[in-house]
Design a protein around this motif. Structure first.
Motif, PDB file in Angstrom:
ATOM      1  N   SER A   1       0.836  -1.201   0.000  1.00  0.00           N
ATOM      2  CA  SER A   1       0.000   0.000   0.000  1.00  0.00           C
ATOM      3  C   SER A   1       0.868   1.247   0.000  1.00  0.00           C
ATOM      4  CB  SER A   1      -0.939  -0.008   1.218  1.00  0.00           C
ATOM      5  OG  SER A   1      -0.216  -0.075   2.433  1.00  0.00           O
ATOM      6  N   ASN A   2       1.986   1.202   0.727  1.00  0.00           N
ATOM      7  CA  ASN A   2       2.890   2.349   0.736  1.00  0.00           C
ATOM      8  C   ASN A   2       3.540   2.537  -0.627  1.00  0.00           C
ATOM      9  OD1 ASN A   2       5.757   3.516   1.059  1.00  0.00           O
ATOM     10  ND2 ASN A   2       4.793   4.083   2.983  1.00  0.00           N
ATOM     11  N   LYS A   3       4.016   1.442  -1.229  1.00  0.00           N
ATOM     12  CA  LYS A   3       4.644   1.534  -2.551  1.00  0.00           C
ATOM     13  C   LYS A   3       3.633   1.997  -3.602  1.00  0.00           C
ATOM     14  CE  LYS A   3       5.921  -2.351  -4.412  1.00  0.00           C
ATOM     15  NZ  LYS A   3       5.093  -2.461  -5.631  1.00  0.00           N
ATOM     16  N   ASP A   4       2.383   1.643  -3.405  1.00  0.00           N
ATOM     17  CA  ASP A   4       1.323   1.997  -4.340  1.00  0.00           C
ATOM     18  C   ASP A   4       0.953   3.476  -4.248  1.00  0.00           C
ATOM     19  OD1 ASP A   4      -0.905   1.972  -6.019  1.00  0.00           O
ATOM     20  OD2 ASP A   4      -2.238   1.194  -4.483  1.00  0.00           O
ATOM     21  N   GLY A   5       0.750   3.979  -3.022  1.00  0.00           N
ATOM     22  CA  GLY A   5       0.201   5.327  -2.881  1.00  0.00           C
ATOM     23  C   GLY A   5       0.997   6.301  -2.057  1.00  0.00           C
ATOM     24  N   GLY A   6       2.125   5.861  -1.482  1.00  0.00           N
ATOM     25  CA  GLY A   6       2.920   6.764  -0.662  1.00  0.00           C
ATOM     26  C   GLY A   6       2.546   6.685   0.809  1.00  0.00           C
ATOM     27  N   TYR A   7       3.334   7.366   1.640  1.00  0.00           N
ATOM     28  CA  TYR A   7       3.285   7.206   3.085  1.00  0.00           C
ATOM     29  C   TYR A   7       1.938   7.604   3.700  1.00  0.00           C
ATOM     30  CZ  TYR A   7       4.394   8.028   8.016  1.00  0.00           C
ATOM     31  OH  TYR A   7       4.379   8.030   9.391  1.00  0.00           O
ATOM     32  N   LEU A   8       1.516   8.826   3.489  1.00  0.00           N
ATOM     33  CA  LEU A   8       0.301   9.308   4.147  1.00  0.00           C
ATOM     34  C   LEU A   8      -0.934   8.598   3.604  1.00  0.00           C
ATOM     35  CD1 LEU A   8      -0.943  11.253   6.180  1.00  0.00           C
ATOM     36  CD2 LEU A   8      -1.108  12.966   4.365  1.00  0.00           C
ATOM     37  N   ALA A   9      -1.006   8.425   2.292  1.00  0.00           N
ATOM     38  CA  ALA A   9      -2.161   7.754   1.690  1.00  0.00           C
ATOM     39  C   ALA A   9      -2.286   6.326   2.202  1.00  0.00           C
ATOM     40  CB  ALA A   9      -2.045   7.764   0.164  1.00  0.00           C
ATOM     41  N   ALA A  10      -1.165   5.623   2.332  1.00  0.00           N
ATOM     42  CA  ALA A  10      -1.203   4.245   2.805  1.00  0.00           C
ATOM     43  C   ALA A  10      -1.644   4.169   4.256  1.00  0.00           C
ATOM     44  CB  ALA A  10       0.166   3.599   2.633  1.00  0.00           C
TER      45      ALA A  10
ATOM     46  N   MET B   1      15.318   7.699   1.743  1.00  0.00           N
ATOM     47  CA  MET B   1      14.217   7.233   2.599  1.00  0.00           C
ATOM     48  C   MET B   1      12.850   7.610   2.023  1.00  0.00           C
ATOM     49  SD  MET B   1      15.864   5.893   5.153  1.00  0.00           S
ATOM     50  CE  MET B   1      17.321   5.963   6.155  1.00  0.00           C
ATOM     51  N   LEU B   2      12.765   7.670   0.716  1.00  0.00           N
ATOM     52  CA  LEU B   2      11.571   8.200   0.043  1.00  0.00           C
ATOM     53  C   LEU B   2      10.246   7.561   0.472  1.00  0.00           C
ATOM     54  CD1 LEU B   2      11.254   9.387  -3.556  1.00  0.00           C
ATOM     55  CD2 LEU B   2       9.775   7.509  -2.876  1.00  0.00           C
ATOM     56  N   PRO B   3      10.163   6.222   0.683  1.00  0.00           N
ATOM     57  CA  PRO B   3       8.857   5.634   1.028  1.00  0.00           C
ATOM     58  C   PRO B   3       8.293   6.109   2.357  1.00  0.00           C
ATOM     59  CG  PRO B   3      10.374   3.942   0.222  1.00  0.00           C
ATOM     60  CD  PRO B   3      11.187   5.173   0.456  1.00  0.00           C
ATOM     61  N   GLY B   4       9.113   6.704   3.224  1.00  0.00           N
ATOM     62  CA  GLY B   4       8.633   7.087   4.540  1.00  0.00           C
ATOM     63  C   GLY B   4       8.155   8.509   4.672  1.00  0.00           C
ATOM     64  N   TRP B   5       8.110   9.278   3.565  1.00  0.00           N
ATOM     65  CA  TRP B   5       7.687  10.667   3.714  1.00  0.00           C
ATOM     66  C   TRP B   5       7.171  11.319   2.434  1.00  0.00           C
ATOM     67  CZ3 TRP B   5      10.449  14.005   0.601  1.00  0.00           C
ATOM     68  CH2 TRP B   5      11.696  13.554   0.138  1.00  0.00           C
ATOM     69  N   TYR B   6       7.571  10.864   1.245  1.00  0.00           N
ATOM     70  CA  TYR B   6       7.299  11.627   0.029  1.00  0.00           C
ATOM     71  C   TYR B   6       5.800  11.823  -0.206  1.00  0.00           C
ATOM     72  CZ  TYR B   6       8.133  13.727  -4.477  1.00  0.00           C
ATOM     73  OH  TYR B   6       8.190  14.634  -5.502  1.00  0.00           O
ATOM     74  N   GLY B   7       5.428  13.044  -0.549  1.00  0.00           N
ATOM     75  CA  GLY B   7       4.042  13.402  -0.842  1.00  0.00           C
ATOM     76  C   GLY B   7       3.320  14.044   0.315  1.00  0.00           C
ATOM     77  N   THR B   8       3.807  13.823   1.536  1.00  0.00           N
ATOM     78  CA  THR B   8       3.119  14.337   2.717  1.00  0.00           C
ATOM     79  C   THR B   8       3.216  15.853   2.810  1.00  0.00           C
ATOM     80  OG1 THR B   8       3.720  12.275   3.834  1.00  0.00           O
ATOM     81  CG2 THR B   8       2.902  14.059   5.212  1.00  0.00           C
ATOM     82  N   GLY B   9       4.389  16.401   2.561  1.00  0.00           N
ATOM     83  CA  GLY B   9       4.544  17.853   2.637  1.00  0.00           C
ATOM     84  C   GLY B   9       3.665  18.579   1.645  1.00  0.00           C
ATOM     85  N   SER B  10       3.576  18.071   0.417  1.00  0.00           N
ATOM     86  CA  SER B  10       2.709  18.699  -0.595  1.00  0.00           C
ATOM     87  C   SER B  10       1.258  18.692  -0.162  1.00  0.00           C
ATOM     88  CB  SER B  10       2.859  17.964  -1.932  1.00  0.00           C
ATOM     89  OG  SER B  10       4.109  18.215  -2.513  1.00  0.00           O
ATOM     90  N   ALA B  11       0.838  17.582   0.435  1.00  0.00           N
ATOM     91  CA  ALA B  11      -0.562  17.476   0.872  1.00  0.00           C
ATOM     92  C   ALA B  11      -0.871  18.505   1.947  1.00  0.00           C
ATOM     93  CB  ALA B  11      -0.836  16.065   1.387  1.00  0.00           C
TER      94      ALA B  11
END
Length: 539
Positions: A199-208, A385-395
């Motif tokens: 789920s993390n690899k699919d949608g990123g940290y926060l979404a998962a 460490m991209l899977p543990g944070w990417y996309g969260t700041g933009s959201a």
């Protein structure tokens, strides 16, 4: 004692008796697990051989459920010992038959569950049940006898979409009379496994993380309506990108009703030795798990009250924005997989056989087909460490905008809601271990300068954005303000890591230039082990 051997009775014999009472003669139950696509192929072959249906794979979902349900009401096997089947079918039947032999020899606790990876439908669940019946593990019963199976059928919902649909799939399965009778015969107990890695690899940290929380809310609602006793099995990995983090906090971050006196979770990789190699440390970790389970069962740990639904809707928006930002980089940027392969030691992870499985499910340039464990480990080795944070700041930035009231709302949630606290705490832990200066050295391994500049530029921008948003919401500029012990540990350990990273980059450059000497390969292996040990939750 009658013979004067009280010392033996109270020492060695007492320890042996305690071990047998605890572990039986099987020591530890082993779950079976297989992908739903494999089940489909095997069941289709069994139906074709038995003359039940020549092309099961061509049937729609309703027809599949009807056919499987009919087969689950009869004790008649589909194939005999002389059936001529493919190597795949023979192998899968051999697994369930071996499980049957173990159950007969060692008791019903030997193989407790059959887990269906990538479960996407009711038929996926019924196919596994059919294979259990074929091996003689599941008895369908008759008019006078209820069905029986020592092995439970456990759906594993892994992707963002499957987590979203999981409750609907379970609810529909419980409406199938054959499966309903089986669950009733097992004391209305139903286990569901939740996948953190894919789920993390699919949608990123926060979404998962939010998809998992929403899935639990919906599954708890199904349990309440149907009367089943639901136990959730959390397929967490060691690293935050695969559901890692402090277990006690993770249990308290579960929604109301998700922990009703029991839960299961996986401990993987280096986490096992870190937490359980020393008896004293193992005791403290097990005590924390028990304490968290009791608190989540007996107390309102969510603490949102009437504000729950508005908070859920807010996270729906944030998760969708985070998923879109993650997808823009990972799924939509041309050449991203090429960048990943060049800027991380993913190929070397596979070649050096450090992962539990191949790095990819099949030769591909799609992120979807990459295995989650090497995916996370490769990013940790390169210190992104991209899977543990990417996309969260933009959201967060997009949702807050210039509205101070929205920022205040998130700050309030951070102070009150254990789930939100845990999400931001784990994110901060990962970002504190990332280092964009070191990551730049790995980015230089990418031969395509335009691709390198574009992708690494996006990563650096998002990293800065996420650090800034974390500080704004939590009110502190220190990423590890809530975890001073880890902050001190990182301060002491991490000066030793940069030489390892720089050495690894040089060795990777040499190997990819054609130097396949044993010293170079061993050097890469040693740097990987050193970095993984120091980072601790790296794969």
């Amino acid at each position: 004692r009658a013979s004067g051997d009280g010392l033996l009775a109270d020492d060695q014999l007492a320890a042996l008796r305690a071990a047998v009472e605890t572990f039986g003669f099987h020591l530890q139950g082993l779950d079976m697990r297989q992908n739903s696509e494999t089940h489909e192929q095997v069941v289709a072959e069994l139906f074709a051989w038995a003359g039940v249906h020549s092309d099961y794979a061509a049937l729609d979902e309703a027809a599949r459920v009807e056919l499987l349900s009919a087969e689950l009401t009869t004790r008649r096997p589909l194939v005999g010992p002389n059936a001529r089947l493919s190597e795949l079918a023979e192998k899968e039947l051999a697994v369930v038959r071996a499980a049957k032999a173990a159950l007969d020899d060692l008791g019903p606790d030997t193989v407790p569950n059959y887990i269906i990876s990538m479960c996407t439908s009711v038929s996926d669940m019924l196919e596994a049940a059919l294979l259990l019946k074929e091996a003689g593990i599941l008895d369908p019963g008759d008019a006078n006898t209820p069905p029986a199976s020592p092995v439970g059928v456990v759906p594993l919902f892994e992707t963002i979409d499957d987590l979203r649909d999981g409750a609907e799939i379970l609810s529909a399965a419980l409406e199938v009379p054959a499966y309903q009778r089986l669950v009733a015969a097992r004391g209305m107990r139903q286990e569901v496994m939740l996948g953190y890695s894919d789920s993390n690899k699919d949608g990123g940290y926060l979404a998962a993380n939010w998809a998992l929380y929403r899935a639990e809310l919906n599954l708890v609602d199904v349990a309440r309506k149907t009367g089943i006793r639901l136990r959730l099995f959390h397929g967490r990995g060691g690293t935050v990108g695969r559901g890692g983090g402090r277990s006690y906090d993770a249990i308290l971050a579960q929604p109301a009703g998700a922990v009703r006196g029991a839960l299961r979770l996986t401990e993987q990789g280096e986490v096992i030795s870190t937490k359980y190699a020393d008896p004293g440390t193992a005791y403290r970790n097990l005590e924390a798990l028990v304490a968290g389970t009791l608190e989540s069962t007996l107390l309102d740990v969510e603490g949102l009250g009437a504000d729950a639904e508005p908070a859920y809707e807010m996270l729906d928006e944030l998760a969708e924005s985070a998923r879109a930002a993650y997808a823009k980089l990972v799924h939509e940027t041309p050449g991203f997989v090429d960048y990943f392969r060049a800027s991380t030691p993913i190929a070397e992870v596979a070649d050096l056989n450090l992962g539990s499985r191949p790095a990819s499910r099949k030769p591909t340039n799609s992120v979807y087909d990459l295995r989650a464990i090497p995916w996370v480990m490769a990013w940790s080795q390169s210190r992104v460490m991209l899977p543990g944070w990417y996309g969260t700041g933009s959201a967060f930035e997009q949702w807050i905008g210039d509205d101070p009231d929205r920022l205040a709302t998130l700050t309030d949630l951070y102070r009150r809601w254990p789930f939100f606290q845990t999400v931001l705490s784990n994110l901060a832990q990962v970002m504190a271990k990332a280092d964009m200066d070191i990551a730049a050295a790995y980015a230089d391994l990418v031969p395509d300068k335009a691709l390198r500049d574009k992708v690494f530029g996006m990563i650096c921008d998002e990293y800065s954005r996420t650090v800034r948003m974390h500080a704004a919401i939590t009110g502190t500029d220190e990423l590890l303000a809530d975890n001073p012990a880890l902050a001190e540990s990182i301060h002491n350990r991490f000066p030793y890591l940069e030489p390892l990273n720089q050495l690894q980059v040089e060795l990777l450059r040499r190997r990819r230039a054609g130097d396949t000497s044993e010293l170079v390969e061993r050097g890469i292996l040693l740097t990987m082990n050193g970095l993984a040990t120091a980072l601790r939750n790296s794969g």
